[in-house]
Design a protein around this motif. Structure first.
Motif, PDB file in Angstrom:
ATOM      1  N   SER A  69       0.853  -1.177   0.000  1.00 27.24           N
ATOM      2  CA  SER A  69       0.000   0.000   0.000  1.00 27.24           C
ATOM      3  C   SER A  69       0.894   1.233   0.000  1.00 27.24           C
ATOM      4  CB  SER A  69      -0.902   0.003   1.236  1.00 27.24           C
ATOM      5  OG  SER A  69      -1.585   1.236   1.332  1.00 27.24           O
ATOM      6  N   SER A  70       0.919   1.944  -1.130  1.00 26.19           N
ATOM      7  CA  SER A  70       1.747   3.151  -1.199  1.00 26.19           C
ATOM      8  C   SER A  70       1.152   4.273  -0.347  1.00 26.19           C
ATOM      9  CB  SER A  70       1.913   3.599  -2.647  1.00 26.19           C
ATOM     10  OG  SER A  70       0.661   3.841  -3.232  1.00 26.19           O
ATOM     11  N   TYR A  71      -0.177   4.299  -0.178  1.00 21.14           N
ATOM     12  CA  TYR A  71      -0.815   5.315   0.651  1.00 21.14           C
ATOM     13  C   TYR A  71      -0.417   5.114   2.116  1.00 21.14           C
ATOM     14  CZ  TYR A  71      -4.355   8.011   3.075  1.00 21.14           C
ATOM     15  OH  TYR A  71      -4.995   8.894   3.906  1.00 21.14           O
ATOM     16  N   ASN A  72      -0.473   3.877   2.607  1.00 20.30           N
ATOM     17  CA  ASN A  72      -0.135   3.581   4.000  1.00 20.30           C
ATOM     18  C   ASN A  72       1.350   3.290   4.206  1.00 20.30           C
ATOM     19  OD1 ASN A  72      -2.773   3.753   5.108  1.00 20.30           O
ATOM     20  ND2 ASN A  72      -3.240   1.774   4.194  1.00 20.30           N
ATOM     21  N   ARG A  73       2.109   3.204   3.115  1.00 21.56           N
ATOM     22  CA  ARG A  73       3.529   2.848   3.160  1.00 21.56           C
ATOM     23  C   ARG A  73       3.721   1.585   3.996  1.00 21.56           C
ATOM     24  NH1 ARG A  73       7.790   7.316   4.022  1.00 21.56           N
ATOM     25  NH2 ARG A  73       8.931   5.532   3.266  1.00 21.56           N
ATOM     26  N   ARG A  74       2.980   0.528   3.569  1.00 21.22           N
ATOM     27  CA  ARG A  74       2.952  -0.695   4.360  1.00 21.22           C
ATOM     28  C   ARG A  74       2.929  -1.913   3.436  1.00 21.22           C
ATOM     29  NH1 ARG A  74      -1.870  -0.153   7.567  1.00 21.22           N
ATOM     30  NH2 ARG A  74      -3.005  -1.123   5.879  1.00 21.22           N
ATOM     31  N   LEU A  75       3.709  -2.932   3.818  1.00 22.55           N
ATOM     32  CA  LEU A  75       3.719  -4.213   3.124  1.00 22.55           C
ATOM     33  C   LEU A  75       3.041  -5.230   4.028  1.00 22.55           C
ATOM     34  CD1 LEU A  75       4.768  -6.121   0.837  1.00 22.55           C
ATOM     35  CD2 LEU A  75       6.793  -6.462   2.253  1.00 22.55           C
ATOM     36  N   CYS A  76       2.060  -5.933   3.486  1.00 22.73           N
ATOM     37  CA  CYS A  76       1.347  -6.967   4.228  1.00 22.73           C
ATOM     38  C   CYS A  76       1.546  -8.299   3.523  1.00 22.73           C
ATOM     39  CB  CYS A  76      -0.145  -6.663   4.311  1.00 22.73           C
ATOM     40  SG  CYS A  76      -0.538  -5.158   5.213  1.00 22.73           S
ATOM     41  N   VAL A  77       1.848  -9.347   4.301  1.00 23.02           N
ATOM     42  CA  VAL A  77       2.074 -10.678   3.745  1.00 23.02           C
ATOM     43  C   VAL A  77       1.272 -11.681   4.556  1.00 23.02           C
ATOM     44  CG1 VAL A  77       3.783 -12.446   3.233  1.00 23.02           C
ATOM     45  CG2 VAL A  77       4.384 -10.041   2.994  1.00 23.02           C
ATOM     46  N   ASN A  78       0.484 -12.504   3.857  1.00 24.44           N
ATOM     47  CA  ASN A  78      -0.264 -13.600   4.478  1.00 24.44           C
ATOM     48  C   ASN A  78       0.339 -14.906   3.997  1.00 24.44           C
ATOM     49  OD1 ASN A  78      -2.021 -11.399   4.960  1.00 24.44           O
ATOM     50  ND2 ASN A  78      -3.691 -12.829   5.263  1.00 24.44           N
ATOM     51  N   LEU A  79       1.108 -15.572   4.841  1.00 24.36           N
ATOM     52  CA  LEU A  79       1.628 -16.899   4.517  1.00 24.36           C
ATOM     53  C   LEU A  79       0.702 -17.985   5.035  1.00 24.36           C
ATOM     54  CD1 LEU A  79       5.402 -16.350   5.275  1.00 24.36           C
ATOM     55  CD2 LEU A  79       4.263 -16.336   3.069  1.00 24.36           C
ATOM     56  N   ILE A  80      -0.093 -17.638   6.033  1.00 32.65           N
ATOM     57  CA  ILE A  80      -1.121 -18.521   6.594  1.00 32.65           C
ATOM     58  C   ILE A  80      -2.429 -17.747   6.523  1.00 32.65           C
ATOM     59  CG2 ILE A  80      -1.860 -19.763   8.669  1.00 32.65           C
ATOM     60  CD1 ILE A  80       1.069 -19.731   9.564  1.00 32.65           C
ATOM     61  N   PRO A  81      -3.525 -18.361   6.083  1.00 32.06           N
ATOM     62  CA  PRO A  81      -4.806 -17.633   6.050  1.00 32.06           C
ATOM     63  C   PRO A  81      -5.165 -17.067   7.419  1.00 32.06           C
ATOM     64  CG  PRO A  81      -4.992 -19.703   4.852  1.00 32.06           C
ATOM     65  CD  PRO A  81      -3.658 -19.716   5.531  1.00 32.06           C
ATOM     66  N   CYS A  82      -5.661 -15.867   7.422  1.00 32.80           N
ATOM     67  CA  CYS A  82      -6.121 -15.120   8.606  1.00 32.80           C
ATOM     68  C   CYS A  82      -4.986 -14.579   9.468  1.00 32.80           C
ATOM     69  CB  CYS A  82      -7.053 -15.956   9.478  1.00 32.80           C
ATOM     70  SG  CYS A  82      -8.466 -16.617   8.594  1.00 32.80           S
ATOM     71  N   VAL A  83      -3.742 -14.769   9.081  1.00 33.97           N
ATOM     72  CA  VAL A  83      -2.597 -14.250   9.828  1.00 33.97           C
ATOM     73  C   VAL A  83      -1.786 -13.363   8.888  1.00 33.97           C
ATOM     74  CG1 VAL A  83      -0.519 -14.812  11.108  1.00 33.97           C
ATOM     75  CG2 VAL A  83      -2.516 -16.310  11.283  1.00 33.97           C
ATOM     76  N   THR A  84      -1.715 -12.080   9.221  1.00 32.51           N
ATOM     77  CA  THR A  84      -1.006 -11.114   8.385  1.00 32.51           C
ATOM     78  C   THR A  84       0.200 -10.590   9.136  1.00 32.51           C
ATOM     79  OG1 THR A  84      -3.100 -10.417   7.398  1.00 32.51           O
ATOM     80  CG2 THR A  84      -1.224  -8.944   7.110  1.00 32.51           C
ATOM     81  N   VAL A  85       1.361 -10.647   8.493  1.00 31.41           N
ATOM     82  CA  VAL A  85       2.569 -10.011   9.009  1.00 31.41           C
ATOM     83  C   VAL A  85       2.754  -8.732   8.210  1.00 31.41           C
ATOM     84  CG1 VAL A  85       5.057 -10.221   9.322  1.00 31.41           C
ATOM     85  CG2 VAL A  85       3.600 -12.223   9.614  1.00 31.41           C
ATOM     86  N   TRP A  86       2.897  -7.613   8.887  1.00 31.58           N
ATOM     87  CA  TRP A  86       2.984  -6.323   8.194  1.00 31.58           C
ATOM     88  C   TRP A  86       4.239  -5.572   8.611  1.00 31.58           C
ATOM     89  CZ3 TRP A  86       3.102  -2.352  11.613  1.00 31.58           C
ATOM     90  CH2 TRP A  86       2.538  -2.570  12.863  1.00 31.58           C
ATOM     91  N   ILE A  87       4.707  -4.741   7.685  1.00 30.19           N
ATOM     92  CA  ILE A  87       5.848  -3.854   7.922  1.00 30.19           C
ATOM     93  C   ILE A  87       5.437  -2.472   7.432  1.00 30.19           C
ATOM     94  CG2 ILE A  87       8.244  -3.344   7.379  1.00 30.19           C
ATOM     95  CD1 ILE A  87       8.612  -6.330   6.794  1.00 30.19           C
TER      96      ILE A  87
END
Length: 103
Positions: free
Chosen positions: A70-88
């Protein structure tokens, strides 16, 4: 054939009369010096820089696997397992709602 027995002083020598312990000591001193320089540089120049925020988010609506930026939020979100998001979130970026911040 009989094995030759070496004294402890002879076992420490590899080339000529140069003991290996002196070389290891010099390498250890050099590494310690480089580490001190790196710590000084970090404290003097890099410690004031804003660091990214990292966290994890559990949400039933995120039942997918993948990632997005998300360029607006300046955030990377990754879901390697459904329903679990790791964000930076980069400095100046927005943290997701109801997120658990790790760092």
């Amino acid at each position: 054939m009989l094995a030759k027995r070496f004294s402890s002083a002879e076992r420490l020598r590899i080339r000529g009369n140069e003991p290996i312990m002196t070389e290891l000591l010099c390498i250890g001193v050099a590494l310690a010096f480089i580490e001190r320089i790196a710590i000084f540089i970090y404290i003097a120049y890099l410690s004031d820089l804003p660091r990214p925020k990292i966290g994890i988010l559990f949400r039933w609506g995120s039942f997918w696997i993948g990632g997005h930026w998300s360029s607006y939020n300046r955030r990377l979100c990754v879901n390697l397992i459904p329903c679990v998001t790791v964000w930076i979130a980069l400095p100046g970026g927005n943290v997701p709602n109801n997120a658990h911040e790790i760092r």
